[in-house]
Design a protein around this motif. Structure first.
Motif, PDB file in Angstrom:
ATOM      1  N   GLU A 153     -12.059  18.249  33.614  1.00 39.94           N
ATOM      2  CA  GLU A 153     -12.068  19.710  33.764  1.00 39.94           C
ATOM      3  C   GLU A 153     -11.846  20.374  32.411  1.00 39.94           C
ATOM      4  O   GLU A 153     -10.712  20.521  31.977  1.00 39.94           O
ATOM      5  CB  GLU A 153     -10.952  20.154  34.719  1.00 39.94           C
ATOM      6  CG  GLU A 153     -11.114  19.653  36.132  1.00 39.94           C
ATOM      7  CD  GLU A 153      -9.914  20.008  36.991  1.00 39.94           C
ATOM      8  OE1 GLU A 153     -10.059  20.894  37.841  1.00 39.94           O
ATOM      9  OE2 GLU A 153      -8.846  19.409  36.797  1.00 39.94           O
ATOM     10  N   PRO A 154     -12.909  20.785  31.736  1.00 40.53           N
ATOM     11  CA  PRO A 154     -12.726  21.482  30.455  1.00 40.53           C
ATOM     12  C   PRO A 154     -12.182  22.883  30.738  1.00 40.53           C
ATOM     13  O   PRO A 154     -12.657  23.568  31.631  1.00 40.53           O
ATOM     14  CB  PRO A 154     -14.138  21.573  29.884  1.00 40.53           C
ATOM     15  CG  PRO A 154     -15.024  20.816  30.825  1.00 40.53           C
ATOM     16  CD  PRO A 154     -14.319  20.698  32.125  1.00 40.53           C
ATOM     17  N   ALA A 155     -11.122  23.300  30.015  1.00 40.68           N
ATOM     18  CA  ALA A 155     -10.537  24.616  30.248  1.00 40.68           C
ATOM     19  C   ALA A 155     -10.543  25.444  28.973  1.00 40.68           C
ATOM     20  O   ALA A 155      -9.697  26.289  28.762  1.00 40.68           O
ATOM     21  CB  ALA A 155      -9.116  24.462  30.780  1.00 40.68           C
ATOM     22  N   GLY A 156     -11.512  25.177  28.091  1.00 44.35           N
ATOM     23  CA  GLY A 156     -11.582  25.964  26.861  1.00 44.35           C
ATOM     24  C   GLY A 156     -10.662  25.411  25.799  1.00 44.35           C
ATOM     25  O   GLY A 156     -11.080  24.618  24.960  1.00 44.35           O
ATOM     26  N   SER A 157      -9.389  25.799  25.876  1.00 46.52           N
ATOM     27  CA  SER A 157      -8.453  25.358  24.849  1.00 46.52           C
ATOM     28  C   SER A 157      -8.026  23.902  25.039  1.00 46.52           C
ATOM     29  O   SER A 157      -7.577  23.257  24.106  1.00 46.52           O
ATOM     30  CB  SER A 157      -7.231  26.260  24.841  1.00 46.52           C
ATOM     31  OG  SER A 157      -6.653  26.273  26.124  1.00 46.52           O
ATOM     32  N   ASP A 158      -8.119  23.396  26.248  1.00 42.61           N
ATOM     33  CA  ASP A 158      -7.768  22.005  26.538  1.00 42.61           C
ATOM     34  C   ASP A 158      -8.827  21.413  27.454  1.00 42.61           C
ATOM     35  O   ASP A 158      -9.643  22.123  28.015  1.00 42.61           O
ATOM     36  CB  ASP A 158      -6.436  21.905  27.296  1.00 42.61           C
ATOM     37  CG  ASP A 158      -5.335  22.650  26.611  1.00 42.61           C
ATOM     38  OD1 ASP A 158      -4.871  22.183  25.573  1.00 42.61           O
ATOM     39  OD2 ASP A 158      -4.952  23.720  27.123  1.00 42.61           O
ATOM     40  N   THR A 159      -8.752  20.093  27.588  1.00 36.98           N
ATOM     41  CA  THR A 159      -9.566  19.443  28.609  1.00 36.98           C
ATOM     42  C   THR A 159      -8.613  18.657  29.507  1.00 36.98           C
ATOM     43  O   THR A 159      -7.815  17.860  29.009  1.00 36.98           O
ATOM     44  CB  THR A 159     -10.587  18.490  27.976  1.00 36.98           C
ATOM     45  OG1 THR A 159     -11.421  19.263  27.118  1.00 36.98           O
ATOM     46  CG2 THR A 159     -11.433  17.815  29.037  1.00 36.98           C
ATOM     47  N   PHE A 160      -8.639  18.940  30.791  1.00 38.69           N
ATOM     48  CA  PHE A 160      -7.795  18.210  31.720  1.00 38.69           C
ATOM     49  C   PHE A 160      -8.606  17.097  32.360  1.00 38.69           C
ATOM     50  O   PHE A 160      -9.737  17.328  32.788  1.00 38.69           O
ATOM     51  CB  PHE A 160      -7.260  19.141  32.811  1.00 38.69           C
ATOM     52  CG  PHE A 160      -6.283  20.155  32.266  1.00 38.69           C
ATOM     53  CD1 PHE A 160      -4.971  19.798  32.007  1.00 38.69           C
ATOM     54  CD2 PHE A 160      -6.682  21.458  32.007  1.00 38.69           C
ATOM     55  CE1 PHE A 160      -4.075  20.716  31.497  1.00 38.69           C
ATOM     56  CE2 PHE A 160      -5.793  22.384  31.491  1.00 38.69           C
ATOM     57  CZ  PHE A 160      -4.479  22.010  31.239  1.00 38.69           C
ATOM     58  N   ARG A 193      -3.629  15.924  29.758  1.00 37.27           N
ATOM     59  CA  ARG A 193      -4.152  17.066  29.009  1.00 37.27           C
ATOM     60  C   ARG A 193      -4.620  16.588  27.647  1.00 37.27           C
ATOM     61  O   ARG A 193      -3.830  16.136  26.829  1.00 37.27           O
ATOM     62  CB  ARG A 193      -3.040  18.079  28.860  1.00 37.27           C
ATOM     63  CG  ARG A 193      -3.429  19.321  28.111  1.00 37.27           C
ATOM     64  CD  ARG A 193      -2.303  20.301  28.261  1.00 37.27           C
ATOM     65  NE  ARG A 193      -2.384  21.352  27.302  1.00 37.27           N
ATOM     66  CZ  ARG A 193      -1.491  22.316  27.229  1.00 37.27           C
ATOM     67  NH1 ARG A 193      -0.452  22.311  28.058  1.00 37.27           N
ATOM     68  NH2 ARG A 193      -1.622  23.265  26.349  1.00 37.27           N
ATOM     69  N   ALA A 202      -9.269  19.880  23.120  1.00 40.87           N
ATOM     70  CA  ALA A 202     -10.461  20.570  23.600  1.00 40.87           C
ATOM     71  C   ALA A 202     -11.727  19.776  23.274  1.00 40.87           C
ATOM     72  O   ALA A 202     -12.691  19.814  24.014  1.00 40.87           O
ATOM     73  CB  ALA A 202     -10.537  21.957  22.976  1.00 40.87           C
TER      74      ALA A 202
END
Lengths: 371, 293
Positions: free
Chosen positions: A317-324, A337, A340
């Motif tokens: 799950e890419p969330a912009g500032s991080d990728t989960f 976590r 990015a």
């Protein structure tokens, strides 16, 4: 401005006990956030401080003065309500001045106070409007203005941001924090949003079923949760909780987590001697998502306590500032976590770094933290 | 092909619409006919009514029947016209409406925002008052008025209508205030407003629609009441409705239909005015609370 002290507050409705002996103390100029899921008693507690509801027993002190027998208007507090509660028949200026009018303060003085507050909150051009002509954010400001103008000992906020859209909520959150920093007034703030709690508070009180679960600074609450409930409730995504067994390997303590269809994860326990008492027993290991990362992100951490293990990634799950990313450990989904720019796709395996310096352990039956 | 079908269906729609309007028109005429007859004949001399068609417009327009009904017609034994009774009614209706509305508002305020143990039971009992038929209370009420020394007086009638109206006014205001946000009351309390300040400054200014509904309801009922007026009024407090009855039913001399028609319209005029002036608020008020915002 003054300190606020709650001593053994209890509240009963008939047989139902909704507050079970709450003890909280917040220093002068502190920002106390009451947080918990719906029905935990946080709003009831705020109403008790405001005097809108009676306590069944216990004492409330503002400064050195017990206010528990005083009418809400005599407690020298101001409250911002969830629905803003602006008087619909009055314009903004009248709304702000209503409290002063009720106290019989002279008109000239009222006008000066309105002007001062309007300037602080940048609502001067709205003073002649009715609440129905304002946007959500503007209503929020006016509601705060009505509280500010009183210059009270303590401010009470009852979920003030829950009616705003996501973007505005973040903006207003920053503004409330700024306001607190410039005015230095004691604030009690109720929310169910743990991010609001962590960003705003100097002290957080986590409540559940009318009981105080933990009271401490945001860092204490986040890093050293007292029990499983606090650990799961605070933080987003929430803390990974895995079944583990404490064992001894090569003379050192380790925590062993079964990996699905793979070789078990054996995590070193350095400096956590308290866990020796649980040797051979099952415990619950808690690791925040940021304590499980890719190798690049883990390079700055205490290498002695970091363990690398290759895991199969189920979801990315890419969330912009991080990728989960989600993997499966100890029969549970575990979220890690990554940076990015981590390159990984679902179904692949990659090495994950487990930072045990941040690990916490809970007793599975009592749900209390043991190390 | 498809075009002819669509013309066909639009033709049918026009016919249905026309039929609908025709039916509605019949009903309108049916309802307005009595008013028309009254109006037309109140402007005719008596001879013309007796000799001619009730539906025809007057040959000779005259205001005499109106003047007679207002100031010189025989009512009971005195040739005073309806004028003094009109003012009797005003003297009765205005305080009765004002007081019952105000007390209903206070009741509604207490029953929703200052709830006490047993408030539900009290409300149920007040509500029950709406269902008590007028006739049942006549004798007890006469006794009470006698004890209070208000028998046969305008204040006595005001009291009767006030007591009788409270059930309805309380119901209206309670339901309206039940939807009024309690947080506003709490905010005002924290601002230092007391019981009555909260009521005057916060609730009442936001109660426009329900006040209009209550006033129309109470005004119409009290103005049109005949039974209480006939039962409890004395010579100097007889209301308009009873006087109209006395005018129409006086057994001496000829029946002056034109005067009777004019008198009946005079008696109905105030309620008509109240409806026309505030009717649109009436509908809005009845709908209030149904839709949020």
């Amino acid at each position: 401005m003054a300190s606020l002290k709650l001593q053994n507050i209890r509240k009963q409705y008939n047989k139902l006990e909704v507050l079970k002996g709450i003890d909280i103390e917040i220093e002068d100029g502190g920002f106390l956030v009451l947080v918990g899921p719906s029905g935990c008693g946080k709003s009831t507690l705020l109403n008790c401080i405001a005097g809108l509801e009676d306590t069944s027993s216990g004492d409330i002190k503002i400064g050195d003065k017990s206010v528990v027998d005083l009418h809400p208007s005599q407690r020298d507090i101001a409250m911002v309500f969830q629905s803003y509660a602006l008087y619909p028949n009055m314009n903004v200026a009248q709304n702000i001045a209503f409290g002063m009018e009720m106290r019989g303060i002279a008109k000239a003085e009222r006008e000066a106070a309105i002007a001062r507050v309007a300037e602080t909150l940048q609502i001067t051009e709205l003073l002649k409007r009715k609440p129905s002509q304002l946007s959500g954010g503007q209503r929020q400001r006016v509601a705060m203005g009505r509280a500010l103008v009183r210059d009270p000992q303590v401010f009470l906020f009852d979920e003030p941001l829950s009616n705003l859209d996501a973007k505005l909520r973040v903006d207003m959150r920053t503004e409330i924090k700024k306001l607190h920093q410039t005015m230095g007034t004691t604030i009690v703030y109720v929310t169910h949003d743990q991010i609001e709690a962590l960003t705003l508070a100097t002290k957080i009180a986590v409540l559940k079923f009318g009981e105080l679960q933990q009271f401490g600074t945001p860092k204490e609450i986040y890093d050293q949760p007292k029990n499983l409930f606090v650990a799961e409730f605070m933080g987003s995504p929430s803390m990974n909780l895995m079944r583990a067994r404490i064992e001894e390997a090569d003379g050192a303590l380790v925590a062993k987590v079964e990996a699905d269809g793979d070789e078990a994860l054996v995590l070193p326990l350095v400096g956590q001697e308290a866990l020796a008492a649980h040797k051979g027993k099952e415990v619950i290991l808690g690791l925040r998502p940021e304590a499980i990362t890719d190798q690049a992100s883990a390079s700055g951490q205490d290498q002695e306590r970091v363990l690398l293990k290759t895991c199969k990634i189920n979801v990315v799950e890419p969330a912009g500032s991080d990728t989960f990313v989600t993997t499966s450990l100890g029969g549970k989904e575990v979220i890690a976590r990554l940076g990015a720019d981590a390159v990984v796709s679902a179904g692949e395996s990659m090495p994950l770094a487990f930072n045990m310096a941040k690990a916490v352990f809970f007793d599975p039956s009592s749900e209390q933290r043991i190390g | 092909m498809s075009q002819s079908r669509s013309t066909q269906s639009s033709n049918r729609r026009v016919w249905l619409r026309a039929l609908l309007y025709a039916v509605l028109l019949v009903f309108v005429v049916y309802y307005l006919l009595p008013l028309y007859v009254m109006l037309v004949n109140s402007f005719k001399p008596l001879d013309e009514i007796r000799g001619g068609n009730m539906l025809a417009l007057p040959d000779l327009w005259t205001l005499e029947p109106w003047k007679a009904a207002w100031s010189s017609a025989q009512i009971g034994v005195q040739p005073t016209g309806l004028k003094p009774y009109f003012f009797n009614s005003i003297m009765m209706v205005v305080p009765a409406v004002a007081l019952s509305t105000l007390l209903g508002a206070v009741n509604g305020y207490v029953l929703t925002k200052w709830q006490f143990p047993g408030h539900g039971l009290i409300f149920a009992m007040i509500l029950l008052a709406c269902f008590i038929p007028f006739q049942i209370v006549l004798i007890p009420m006469a006794r009470v008025l006698g004890i209070l020394g208000l028998a046969g007086s305008t204040p006595g009638l005001v009291l009767v209508h006030l007591v009788y109206g409270l059930g309805f006014t309380t119901l209206f205001f309670r339901n309206y205030y039940a939807a009024f946000p309690t947080e506003l009351v709490r905010a005002a309390q924290m601002d230092g407003a007391n019981f009555f300040q909260v009521f005057w400054r916060i609730l009442l200014p936001s109660s426009g629609p329900i006040i209009v509904v209550t006033v129309i309801w109470q005004f119409t009922n009290i103005w049109n009441d005949f039974l209480f007026g006939a039962s409890f009024a004395d010579f100097d407090s007889i209301p308009m409705t009873v006087a109209l009855n006395n005018l129409v039913n006086s057994s001496t001399g000829v029946k002056e239909y034109n005067v009777h028609f004019a008198g009946a319209i005079l008696a109905a005029l105030p309620t008509l005015v109240v409806y026309v002036v505030s009717g649109r608020y009436f509908v809005r008020g009845l709908m209030a609370g149904a839709v949020k915002g």
